[in-house]
Design a protein around this motif. Structure first.
Motif, PDB file in Angstrom:
ATOM      1  N   ASN A 400       0.814  -1.221   0.000  1.00 60.58           N
ATOM      2  CA  ASN A 400       0.000   0.000   0.000  1.00 60.58           C
ATOM      3  C   ASN A 400       0.840   1.260   0.000  1.00 60.58           C
ATOM      4  OD1 ASN A 400       0.986  -0.303   2.630  1.00 60.58           O
ATOM      5  ND2 ASN A 400      -0.806   0.693   3.548  1.00 60.58           N
ATOM      6  N   ALA A 401       2.146   1.113  -0.231  1.00 59.94           N
ATOM      7  CA  ALA A 401       3.043   2.272  -0.192  1.00 59.94           C
ATOM      8  C   ALA A 401       2.940   3.106  -1.466  1.00 59.94           C
ATOM      9  CB  ALA A 401       4.485   1.814   0.009  1.00 59.94           C
ATOM     10  N   ILE A 402       3.344   4.350  -1.345  1.00 56.63           N
ATOM     11  CA  ILE A 402       3.558   5.228  -2.497  1.00 56.63           C
ATOM     12  C   ILE A 402       5.067   5.349  -2.677  1.00 56.63           C
ATOM     13  CG2 ILE A 402       3.244   7.545  -3.452  1.00 56.63           C
ATOM     14  CD1 ILE A 402       0.754   7.775  -1.629  1.00 56.63           C
ATOM     15  N   ILE A 403       5.539   5.130  -3.910  1.00 52.67           N
ATOM     16  CA  ILE A 403       6.975   5.157  -4.177  1.00 52.67           C
ATOM     17  C   ILE A 403       7.274   6.282  -5.160  1.00 52.67           C
ATOM     18  CG2 ILE A 403       8.975   3.862  -4.992  1.00 52.67           C
ATOM     19  CD1 ILE A 403       7.463   1.290  -4.407  1.00 52.67           C
ATOM     20  N   ALA A 404       8.126   7.214  -4.737  1.00 52.15           N
ATOM     21  CA  ALA A 404       8.577   8.289  -5.610  1.00 52.15           C
ATOM     22  C   ALA A 404       9.951   7.908  -6.151  1.00 52.15           C
ATOM     23  CB  ALA A 404       8.645   9.606  -4.850  1.00 52.15           C
ATOM     24  N   VAL A 405      10.071   7.820  -7.459  1.00 48.90           N
ATOM     25  CA  VAL A 405      11.305   7.370  -8.099  1.00 48.90           C
ATOM     26  C   VAL A 405      11.971   8.550  -8.789  1.00 48.90           C
ATOM     27  CG1 VAL A 405      12.323   5.741  -9.723  1.00 48.90           C
ATOM     28  CG2 VAL A 405      10.258   5.106  -8.468  1.00 48.90           C
ATOM     29  N   LEU A 427       6.771   9.706 -10.576  1.00 51.11           N
ATOM     30  CA  LEU A 427       8.043   9.933 -11.242  1.00 51.11           C
ATOM     31  C   LEU A 427       7.955  11.142 -12.156  1.00 51.11           C
ATOM     32  CD1 LEU A 427       8.483   7.601 -14.269  1.00 51.11           C
ATOM     33  CD2 LEU A 427       6.575   7.250 -12.731  1.00 51.11           C
ATOM     34  N   SER A 428       9.117  11.649 -12.509  1.00 53.88           N
ATOM     35  CA  SER A 428       9.198  12.731 -13.480  1.00 53.88           C
ATOM     36  C   SER A 428       9.250  12.082 -14.857  1.00 53.88           C
ATOM     37  CB  SER A 428      10.460  13.576 -13.212  1.00 53.88           C
ATOM     38  OG  SER A 428      10.527  14.653 -14.115  1.00 53.88           O
ATOM     39  N   GLY A 429       8.076  11.897 -15.448  1.00 53.41           N
ATOM     40  CA  GLY A 429       7.950  11.031 -16.614  1.00 53.41           C
ATOM     41  C   GLY A 429       8.680  11.509 -17.846  1.00 53.41           C
ATOM     42  N   ARG A 430       8.333  12.678 -18.350  1.00 53.81           N
ATOM     43  CA  ARG A 430       8.944  13.168 -19.587  1.00 53.81           C
ATOM     44  C   ARG A 430       9.990  14.257 -19.331  1.00 53.81           C
ATOM     45  NH1 ARG A 430       6.624  11.446 -24.359  1.00 53.81           N
ATOM     46  NH2 ARG A 430       4.654  10.321 -24.120  1.00 53.81           N
ATOM     47  N   TRP A 431       9.832  15.014 -18.260  1.00 52.82           N
ATOM     48  CA  TRP A 431      10.808  16.045 -17.933  1.00 52.82           C
ATOM     49  C   TRP A 431      12.099  15.410 -17.416  1.00 52.82           C
ATOM     50  CZ3 TRP A 431      10.800  20.758 -19.539  1.00 52.82           C
ATOM     51  CH2 TRP A 431      11.524  21.770 -18.912  1.00 52.82           C
ATOM     52  N   ARG A 432      11.945  14.360 -16.627  1.00 53.03           N
ATOM     53  CA  ARG A 432      13.057  13.551 -16.127  1.00 53.03           C
ATOM     54  C   ARG A 432      14.110  14.393 -15.412  1.00 53.03           C
ATOM     55  NH1 ARG A 432      13.669   8.668 -20.609  1.00 53.03           N
ATOM     56  NH2 ARG A 432      11.425   8.318 -20.791  1.00 53.03           N
ATOM     57  N   THR A 433      13.632  15.202 -14.498  1.00 54.51           N
ATOM     58  CA  THR A 433      14.559  16.030 -13.755  1.00 54.51           C
ATOM     59  C   THR A 433      15.175  15.267 -12.584  1.00 54.51           C
ATOM     60  OG1 THR A 433      14.808  18.065 -12.478  1.00 54.51           O
ATOM     61  CG2 THR A 433      12.703  16.941 -12.286  1.00 54.51           C
ATOM     62  N   LEU A 434      16.421  15.534 -12.315  1.00 54.96           N
ATOM     63  CA  LEU A 434      17.034  15.043 -11.090  1.00 54.96           C
ATOM     64  C   LEU A 434      16.408  15.773  -9.904  1.00 54.96           C
ATOM     65  CD1 LEU A 434      20.810  15.033 -12.129  1.00 54.96           C
ATOM     66  CD2 LEU A 434      19.276  13.069 -11.998  1.00 54.96           C
ATOM     67  N   GLY A 435      16.335  15.084  -8.773  1.00 53.71           N
ATOM     68  CA  GLY A 435      15.840  15.704  -7.552  1.00 53.71           C
ATOM     69  C   GLY A 435      14.345  15.617  -7.340  1.00 53.71           C
ATOM     70  N   PHE A 436      13.638  14.874  -8.172  1.00 55.71           N
ATOM     71  CA  PHE A 436      12.176  14.796  -8.072  1.00 55.71           C
ATOM     72  C   PHE A 436      11.704  14.026  -6.842  1.00 55.71           C
ATOM     73  CE2 PHE A 436       8.301  12.296  -8.872  1.00 55.71           C
ATOM     74  CZ  PHE A 436       7.389  13.297  -9.159  1.00 55.71           C
ATOM     75  N   ALA A 437      12.389  12.951  -6.483  1.00 58.26           N
ATOM     76  CA  ALA A 437      11.814  11.954  -5.577  1.00 58.26           C
ATOM     77  C   ALA A 437      11.500  12.489  -4.185  1.00 58.26           C
ATOM     78  CB  ALA A 437      12.741  10.741  -5.473  1.00 58.26           C
ATOM     79  N   ILE A 456      13.076   6.777  -3.865  1.00 57.04           N
ATOM     80  CA  ILE A 456      14.275   6.068  -4.334  1.00 57.04           C
ATOM     81  C   ILE A 456      15.019   7.007  -5.277  1.00 57.04           C
ATOM     82  CG2 ILE A 456      15.167   4.032  -5.513  1.00 57.04           C
ATOM     83  CD1 ILE A 456      12.551   2.608  -4.812  1.00 57.04           C
ATOM     84  N   ALA A 457      16.272   7.310  -4.927  1.00 51.05           N
ATOM     85  CA  ALA A 457      17.040   8.267  -5.714  1.00 51.05           C
ATOM     86  C   ALA A 457      18.466   7.790  -5.887  1.00 51.05           C
ATOM     87  CB  ALA A 457      17.027   9.639  -5.038  1.00 51.05           C
ATOM     88  N   GLY A 458      19.102   8.230  -6.953  1.00 54.29           N
ATOM     89  CA  GLY A 458      20.518   7.986  -7.138  1.00 54.29           C
ATOM     90  C   GLY A 458      21.333   9.051  -6.435  1.00 54.29           C
ATOM     91  N   ASP A 459      22.613   8.786  -6.271  1.00 49.99           N
ATOM     92  CA  ASP A 459      23.463   9.755  -5.581  1.00 49.99           C
ATOM     93  C   ASP A 459      23.661  11.022  -6.403  1.00 49.99           C
ATOM     94  OD1 ASP A 459      24.883   8.257  -7.427  1.00 49.99           O
ATOM     95  OD2 ASP A 459      26.688   8.077  -6.211  1.00 49.99           O
ATOM     96  N   GLY A 460      23.528  10.939  -7.724  1.00 46.93           N
ATOM     97  CA  GLY A 460      23.643  12.127  -8.554  1.00 46.93           C
ATOM     98  C   GLY A 460      22.416  13.002  -8.501  1.00 46.93           C
ATOM     99  N   GLY A 461      21.259  12.392  -8.308  1.00 45.64           N
ATOM    100  CA  GLY A 461      20.017  13.152  -8.283  1.00 45.64           C
ATOM    101  C   GLY A 461      19.632  13.651  -6.912  1.00 45.64           C
ATOM    102  N   VAL A 462      19.902  12.866  -5.889  1.00 42.34           N
ATOM    103  CA  VAL A 462      19.411  13.208  -4.562  1.00 42.34           C
ATOM    104  C   VAL A 462      19.996  14.520  -4.057  1.00 42.34           C
ATOM    105  CG1 VAL A 462      21.177  11.991  -3.196  1.00 42.34           C
ATOM    106  CG2 VAL A 462      18.828  12.198  -2.313  1.00 42.34           C
ATOM    107  N   VAL A 463      21.246  14.830  -4.459  1.00 45.18           N
ATOM    108  CA  VAL A 463      21.866  16.053  -3.948  1.00 45.18           C
ATOM    109  C   VAL A 463      21.161  17.316  -4.448  1.00 45.18           C
ATOM    110  CG1 VAL A 463      24.129  15.003  -3.614  1.00 45.18           C
ATOM    111  CG2 VAL A 463      23.566  16.008  -5.828  1.00 45.18           C
ATOM    112  N   GLN A 464      20.375  17.186  -5.520  1.00 44.17           N
ATOM    113  CA  GLN A 464      19.677  18.357  -6.047  1.00 44.17           C
ATOM    114  C   GLN A 464      18.678  18.927  -5.041  1.00 44.17           C
ATOM    115  OE1 GLN A 464      20.048  19.670  -9.294  1.00 44.17           O
ATOM    116  NE2 GLN A 464      21.704  18.249  -9.752  1.00 44.17           N
TER     117      GLN A 464
END
Length: 563
Positions: A400-405, A427-437, A456-464
């Motif tokens: 029942n969780a919501i997952i932001a990718v 998710l950031s579907g078409r814009w695909r920006t880092l830092g969304f999650a 769930i974020a990568g180390d390159g995106g999460v810092v945004q």
């Protein structure tokens, strides 16, 4: 008694020339809040600034709308976009003039690209200084023009009712970004005009004629090897879509945002579509004699066949036929159409032999794909393979969780390997920006406080946007932020290596994410093994604070990678 009609005719004035606009004694700021409440908006995301102080003061004097302060306008706008994606309504974000709006643009870009309704209200410099060389002035209508379907400067308080209603209608019906800029002192001026309610007819279902539905179904029924591509437009019609697929014996693929709308364990499910999808989907699409697109617009040409017969059904007629030819299009609300199609499919005379052969082929392709995933997701070792991480997460995150990718190579491994058990995705579907999650996860927790929320974020995106972990901590929001830490912009690094380019700029020297989480008021965990990751997730989901899990990950090259 005087003849009023004759008197008005003599003066050559309209019949209602003396009618006065309603005066409710509301200021511009108060009117904005009253109308937003009437439209069912209960949250405003934003950042304080010199040009929106009067609006913030008005917010503090009422209880129907909650103000959710962020540290950066980009994150606030991303949260508003995520809120709209979850609710199907309008997200609201406020900011100040100049850099406030400019910082907001990236988040508005996400809403623009994914066609979700967001209303942005920004303060502007005081009216006598507009157009002059003054601090924080920019012509906001030009600044936001590429992203906003409508943007206007409020030049007089009495124009507000019409302008704001127009914004809300466009954002609600068209999934558009709309924007009002308001000179900062005008927020305190009085407005004349009624506070109009939301009109239910704006979302009256678009019902397709029975004759049209029957004609489309006959085309579908003639297919021997049908396949469904399911998008977000199926939301609310999932049970009938499942019945329709089963009765038709159709293979099923989903876009990533719609991954939760069809059971991933179902024998007809082939997986996602595109670079982040499954090879099974592309193979079955190539062999299909009819692809039925339901509420989806995603059609990556490198992974989809050319010249195949296609039928597309969507509530937005402008979505139909984007990027491909069609056998037939049908405009209508899938919540109305899918029950009718499911009923017709149940009653039709079936070619059991052909249906059985296609189902057998689907099973063969799916089994080969499942065996490949089993090999990928059971890899041992440390750092962890991203495929193994996604399997561990799929088995640890509640249904029942919501997952932001976030955006990055982890999102490809997620769609490829995560076995969705009903978790709703952001998710950031078409814009695909880092830092969304992370901003999206904060919005999700405000919208659905009783459901688990995982980012769930990568180390390159999460810092945004990682400073917004302080926002979550300050607001006592218990969410889980999983950082896939491979010390690189992995997609870019791997593509550069594949093509013999220098990997300049692709490697990261990351901070200590665990200590950073603690400094921001959260809890930090570190995981190097599958067992540690599962243990960390169990503890994190029970915490009453935001938790960051730093997962040590490898960075294998994504299949089909190229520049």
């Amino acid at each position: 008694m005087p003849d009023l009609l004759q008197e008005r005719t003599d003066k050559q004035q309209p019949v209602n020339a003396d009618m006065k606009m309603p005066d409710l004694g509301l200021t511009v700021a108060d009117y904005i809040l009253k109308l937003l409440v009437n439209w069912g908006i209960s949250r405003i995301y934003g950042v304080i600034g010199d040009a929106n102080l009067l609006l913030l003061d008005a917010i503090s004097r009422q209880r129907d709308i909650r103000y959710i302060p962020f540290l950066d306008e980009n994150a606030a706008a991303l949260a508003a976009s995520a809120d709209a994606k979850l609710s199907g309504g309008v997200g609201a974000v406020i900011g100040t003039s100049g850099p406030g709006l400019v910082n907001m643009l990236n988040g508005l870009g996400d809403a623009f690209a994914d066609r979700v309704g967001v209303l942005a209200i920004t303060g502007q410099v005081d009216a006598p200084k507009i157009g002059l060389h003054t601090k924080q002035y920019v012509q906001q209508q030009l600044t936001v023009a590429p992203l906003a379907a409508f943007s206007e400067l409020l030049a007089h308080p009495d124009a507000l009712p019409g302008l704001l209603q127009h914004c809300l209608i466009m954002s609600s019906l068209q999934g558009a970004v709309t924007h009002l800029s308001i000179p900062k002192l005008m927020f305190a001026e009085k407005v004349k005009g009624a506070v109009l309610p939301y009109s239910a007819h704006l979302h009256q279902p678009l019902l397709a004629p029975e004759k049209e539905v029957e004609e489309v179904f006959h085309l579908m029924a003639a297919a021997i090897r049908p396949m469904l591509l399911i998008g977000g437009g199926v939301y609310g019609a999932e049970p009938d879509t499942k019945v329709f697929a089963e009765e038709m014996g159709a293979a099923v693929a989903t876009t990533m945002p719609a991954k939760h709308l069809f059971p991933n364990s179902h024998p007809l499910y082939a997986g996602g579509l595109g670079l982040a999808g499954s090879e099974a989907t592309s193979l079955l699409m190539r062999e299909s004699d009819l692809i039925i697109i339901l509420g989806a617009t995603w059609w990556p040409e490198e992974f989809t066949p050319q010249g195949v017969n296609m039928i597309q059904i969507d509530a937005a007629r402008e979505n139909i036929g984007i990027g491909h030819g069609l056998l037939r299009g049908l405009v209508g609300d899938l919540r109305d159409i899918m029950p009718r199609l499911a009923s017709m499919a149940k009653r039709r005379k079936k070619n059991e032999e052909a249906k059985s052969a296609w189902k057998q082929r689907i099973s063969e392709v799916r089994n080969v794909w499942s065996e490949r995933l089993e090999q990928e997701t059971t890899q041992a070792g440390s750092p962890l393979a991203p495929q193994r991480i996604m399997r561990d997460l799929s088995e640890s995150i509640p249904g029942n969780a919501i997952i932001a990718v976030d955006t990055g190579d982890h999102s490809i491994w997620f769609n490829r390997c995560f076995d969705n058990r009903g978790q709703r995705l952001l998710l950031s579907g078409r814009w695909r920006t880092l830092g969304f999650a992370l901003p999206a996860a904060i919005a999700a927790k405000h919208a659905f406080p009783d459901q688990p929320v995982v980012a769930i974020a990568g180390d390159g995106g999460v810092v945004q946007t990682i400073m917004e972990l302080k926002t979550a901590a300050a607001q006592s929001i218990p969410l889980v932020l999983v950082v896939i830490n491979n010390n690189a912009y992995a997609i870019e690094k791997n593509r550069m290596e594949l093509t013999g380019l220098d990997t300049i700029g692709s490697k990261l020297d990351n901070p200590d994410f665990v200590r950073l989480a603690e400094a921001l008021g959260g809890i930090g965990f570190r995981a190097h093994t599958s067992e540690e990751l599962r243990s960390c997730m169990e503890k994190a989901l029970q915490s009453d604070k935001p938790v960051l899990i730093d997962v040590s990950a490898s960075s294998p090259t994504v299949p089909h990678s190229k520049i």
